[in-house]
Design a protein around this motif. Sequence first.
Motif, PDB file in Angstrom:
ATOM      1  N   PRO A 128       0.820  -1.214   0.000  1.00 23.45           N
ATOM      2  CA  PRO A 128       0.000   0.000   0.000  1.00 23.45           C
ATOM      3  C   PRO A 128       0.852   1.262   0.000  1.00 23.45           C
ATOM      4  O   PRO A 128       2.051   1.221   0.329  1.00 23.45           O
ATOM      5  CB  PRO A 128      -0.795  -0.118   1.296  1.00 23.45           C
ATOM      6  CG  PRO A 128       0.119  -0.892   2.204  1.00 23.45           C
ATOM      7  CD  PRO A 128       0.833  -1.870   1.305  1.00 23.45           C
ATOM      8  N   THR A 129       0.253   2.369  -0.361  1.00 21.99           N
ATOM      9  CA  THR A 129       0.908   3.669  -0.285  1.00 21.99           C
ATOM     10  C   THR A 129       0.470   4.357   0.997  1.00 21.99           C
ATOM     11  O   THR A 129      -0.727   4.527   1.238  1.00 21.99           O
ATOM     12  CB  THR A 129       0.548   4.545  -1.497  1.00 21.99           C
ATOM     13  OG1 THR A 129       0.982   3.885  -2.691  1.00 21.99           O
ATOM     14  CG2 THR A 129       1.217   5.900  -1.398  1.00 21.99           C
ATOM     15  N   ILE A 130       1.437   4.730   1.820  1.00 22.03           N
ATOM     16  CA  ILE A 130       1.170   5.341   3.121  1.00 22.03           C
ATOM     17  C   ILE A 130       1.516   6.826   3.031  1.00 22.03           C
ATOM     18  O   ILE A 130       2.563   7.200   2.476  1.00 22.03           O
ATOM     19  CB  ILE A 130       2.004   4.678   4.230  1.00 22.03           C
ATOM     20  CG1 ILE A 130       1.832   3.155   4.211  1.00 22.03           C
ATOM     21  CG2 ILE A 130       1.649   5.252   5.587  1.00 22.03           C
ATOM     22  CD1 ILE A 130       0.439   2.675   4.500  1.00 22.03           C
ATOM     23  N   LYS A 176       9.331   0.122   0.822  1.00 23.92           N
ATOM     24  CA  LYS A 176       9.862  -0.234  -0.497  1.00 23.92           C
ATOM     25  C   LYS A 176      10.456   0.990  -1.182  1.00 23.92           C
ATOM     26  O   LYS A 176      11.506   0.929  -1.812  1.00 23.92           O
ATOM     27  CB  LYS A 176       8.751  -0.822  -1.370  1.00 23.92           C
ATOM     28  CG  LYS A 176       8.114  -2.074  -0.806  1.00 23.92           C
ATOM     29  CD  LYS A 176       9.030  -3.276  -0.866  1.00 23.92           C
ATOM     30  CE  LYS A 176       9.214  -3.781  -2.275  1.00 23.92           C
ATOM     31  NZ  LYS A 176      10.043  -5.000  -2.339  1.00 23.92           N
ATOM     32  N   SER A 177       9.768   2.117  -1.087  1.00 21.40           N
ATOM     33  CA  SER A 177      10.231   3.378  -1.677  1.00 21.40           C
ATOM     34  C   SER A 177       9.545   4.511  -0.927  1.00 21.40           C
ATOM     35  O   SER A 177       8.562   4.291  -0.199  1.00 21.40           O
ATOM     36  CB  SER A 177       9.900   3.446  -3.170  1.00 21.40           C
ATOM     37  OG  SER A 177       8.494   3.402  -3.372  1.00 21.40           O
ATOM     38  N   MET A 178      10.043   5.721  -1.107  1.00 18.50           N
ATOM     39  CA  MET A 178       9.415   6.870  -0.443  1.00 18.50           C
ATOM     40  C   MET A 178       9.758   8.150  -1.188  1.00 18.50           C
ATOM     41  O   MET A 178      10.775   8.237  -1.897  1.00 18.50           O
ATOM     42  CB  MET A 178       9.862   6.964   1.010  1.00 18.50           C
ATOM     43  CG  MET A 178      11.330   7.254   1.226  1.00 18.50           C
ATOM     44  SD  MET A 178      11.751   7.407   2.971  1.00 18.50           S
ATOM     45  CE  MET A 178      11.614   5.713   3.514  1.00 18.50           C
ATOM     46  N   PRO A 227      14.914  10.457   5.905  1.00 14.71           N
ATOM     47  CA  PRO A 227      13.773   9.552   5.701  1.00 14.71           C
ATOM     48  C   PRO A 227      14.050   8.208   6.362  1.00 14.71           C
ATOM     49  O   PRO A 227      15.186   7.745   6.406  1.00 14.71           O
ATOM     50  CB  PRO A 227      13.712   9.418   4.177  1.00 14.71           C
ATOM     51  CG  PRO A 227      15.138   9.608   3.744  1.00 14.71           C
ATOM     52  CD  PRO A 227      15.764  10.568   4.717  1.00 14.71           C
ATOM     53  N   HIS A 228      13.004   7.591   6.877  1.00 18.95           N
ATOM     54  CA  HIS A 228      13.196   6.308   7.548  1.00 18.95           C
ATOM     55  C   HIS A 228      11.937   5.463   7.426  1.00 18.95           C
ATOM     56  O   HIS A 228      10.826   5.965   7.634  1.00 18.95           O
ATOM     57  CB  HIS A 228      13.525   6.513   9.025  1.00 18.95           C
ATOM     58  CG  HIS A 228      13.691   5.233   9.790  1.00 18.95           C
ATOM     59  ND1 HIS A 228      14.781   4.419   9.633  1.00 18.95           N
ATOM     60  CD2 HIS A 228      12.891   4.615  10.687  1.00 18.95           C
ATOM     61  CE1 HIS A 228      14.664   3.357  10.417  1.00 18.95           C
ATOM     62  NE2 HIS A 228      13.515   3.446  11.064  1.00 18.95           N
ATOM     63  N   GLY A 229      12.100   4.205   7.064  1.00 21.21           N
ATOM     64  CA  GLY A 229      10.967   3.303   6.962  1.00 21.21           C
ATOM     65  C   GLY A 229      11.261   1.939   7.524  1.00 21.21           C
ATOM     66  O   GLY A 229      10.512   0.991   7.275  1.00 21.21           O
ATOM     67  N   HIS A 230      12.343   1.810   8.271  1.00 26.58           N
ATOM     68  CA  HIS A 230      12.768   0.561   8.898  1.00 26.58           C
ATOM     69  C   HIS A 230      12.706  -0.600   7.904  1.00 26.58           C
ATOM     70  O   HIS A 230      13.304  -0.498   6.828  1.00 26.58           O
ATOM     71  CB  HIS A 230      11.946   0.285  10.156  1.00 26.58           C
ATOM     72  CG  HIS A 230      12.747  -0.431  11.204  1.00 26.58           C
ATOM     73  ND1 HIS A 230      13.741   0.195  11.907  1.00 26.58           N
ATOM     74  CD2 HIS A 230      12.719  -1.707  11.654  1.00 26.58           C
ATOM     75  CE1 HIS A 230      14.296  -0.674  12.751  1.00 26.58           C
ATOM     76  NE2 HIS A 230      13.697  -1.840  12.611  1.00 26.58           N
ATOM     77  N   LEU A 231      11.978  -1.667   8.214  1.00 29.26           N
ATOM     78  CA  LEU A 231      11.998  -2.854   7.367  1.00 29.26           C
ATOM     79  C   LEU A 231      10.735  -3.025   6.531  1.00 29.26           C
ATOM     80  O   LEU A 231      10.595  -4.043   5.842  1.00 29.26           O
ATOM     81  CB  LEU A 231      12.194  -4.109   8.233  1.00 29.26           C
ATOM     82  CG  LEU A 231      13.510  -4.181   9.015  1.00 29.26           C
ATOM     83  CD1 LEU A 231      13.521  -5.396   9.937  1.00 29.26           C
ATOM     84  CD2 LEU A 231      14.704  -4.218   8.081  1.00 29.26           C
ATOM     85  N   TRP A 249      14.291   1.524  -1.193  1.00 24.56           N
ATOM     86  CA  TRP A 249      14.708   1.675   0.194  1.00 24.56           C
ATOM     87  C   TRP A 249      15.530   0.479   0.649  1.00 24.56           C
ATOM     88  O   TRP A 249      15.182  -0.670   0.386  1.00 24.56           O
ATOM     89  CB  TRP A 249      13.480   1.828   1.087  1.00 24.56           C
ATOM     90  CG  TRP A 249      13.793   1.740   2.552  1.00 24.56           C
ATOM     91  CD1 TRP A 249      13.578   0.670   3.367  1.00 24.56           C
ATOM     92  CD2 TRP A 249      14.384   2.755   3.370  1.00 24.56           C
ATOM     93  NE1 TRP A 249      14.006   0.947   4.649  1.00 24.56           N
ATOM     94  CE2 TRP A 249      14.501   2.223   4.672  1.00 24.56           C
ATOM     95  CE3 TRP A 249      14.829   4.051   3.130  1.00 24.56           C
ATOM     96  CZ2 TRP A 249      15.035   2.953   5.725  1.00 24.56           C
ATOM     97  CZ3 TRP A 249      15.359   4.770   4.184  1.00 24.56           C
ATOM     98  CH2 TRP A 249      15.455   4.227   5.453  1.00 24.56           C
ATOM     99  N   ASP A 250      16.619   0.758   1.338  1.00 26.83           N
ATOM    100  CA  ASP A 250      17.481  -0.289   1.881  1.00 26.83           C
ATOM    101  C   ASP A 250      17.803   0.085   3.318  1.00 26.83           C
ATOM    102  O   ASP A 250      18.527   1.054   3.580  1.00 26.83           O
ATOM    103  CB  ASP A 250      18.756  -0.407   1.048  1.00 26.83           C
ATOM    104  CG  ASP A 250      19.646  -1.579   1.475  1.00 26.83           C
ATOM    105  OD1 ASP A 250      19.403  -2.140   2.562  1.00 26.83           O
ATOM    106  OD2 ASP A 250      20.576  -1.923   0.730  1.00 26.83           O
TER     107      ASP A 250
END
Length: 360
Positions: A289-291, A320-322, A313-317, A341-342
């Motif tokens: 989904p897109t958040i 996928k992209s931001m 930017p941070h998305g932990h685990l 994202w890695d």
Amino acid sequence: MKKICFFFLLGITFSIAASAQLVYKDVAGIFYNRCTGCHHVGGGAPFPMMNYSETYPYAASIMYDLNIGKMPPWAPDTAYTRFLHERIITTSEKNAILSWINSGAPAGDTTQTPAAPMYTSKYKLKGNPDLILKVPSFSSNGSATDAYNCFAIPTGLTTDRIIRAYEIVPSNPSIVHHIVVTVDTTGNTTHDTTGGCLGQQGQYTLDVYAPGGAPTVFPGQPPLKMGIRLKAGSKINMQVHYPPGTNGLIDSTEMRIYFYPQGETGIRPVLVATPLQNWFMFILANTTPTIHAQYPSGSSGLPIALSVFGAFPHGHLVTKSMVNYANNGTTTIPLIRINKWDFAWQGFYTFRNMVKISIK
């Protein structure tokens, strides 16, 4: 057929140039400029690449990482925004290395290789810092799982000071995945070395260190002087992430801080905040989904004009992209976009020029 004919003509017209084989001296400068900042002894990378004998054994790995875009490790999309200290490689540089490796990575006459850079100090900022905060020597507890340990270090400040620059330096960068540095203005936080310290420590985030990260230096001369106020009695909190397999290895991370002289005037305050947050993500299995997150949450717009110095930017685990952007009512202002994202290569990114976001 057109493609075949064109390639055939290139082979005839430029037969001398096409047959010239690259040797190590032809690509050594690329390794120096793009790789050895981390790939030197003590630089945090798993192996050094300071000369032919150090580089050659890893030729296959270098080719693989270049082809999949893993190295050099730089997450932000440079077609969207540009930052300081970018770890990137040009197409021509990449092709030169791949051509060299595909030819068998020949040494050639290594006496003709340009001089390698010298990394004589683990510190990038010169001069003596005004304050050095050091994590007590710590044996990593990252065994089968990731370990997150928090160290609350008193600043000892009896008066407020304004930070001009700072540098975060692990003593053993090869075992440090990343470090989140926060400030506790109350001075009440304590160490948590259980390996499970995942919560926010302190009132605001100061920086995020990842291997290869650069120091933070604010503009310090007229017409623009900037800095972060560090209150008396504060503690600096470092959440250090040690990955699995580092158990028993020793680290003692330090933070080196440079202050403006006391009484310095005309300093524009830098405020560190996390305005875009979303902690209520409901993700079904096998879905992407897109958040969204927005600041301010309403439609009134910013109460004042802001200039953005950097982005984290941070998305932990789960990411996928931001993409982060601002809108002043008429124009979309790009901030940062990460297409892939890695978690292993997150970081704090400083804009080449501050990005002004006007009142809506």
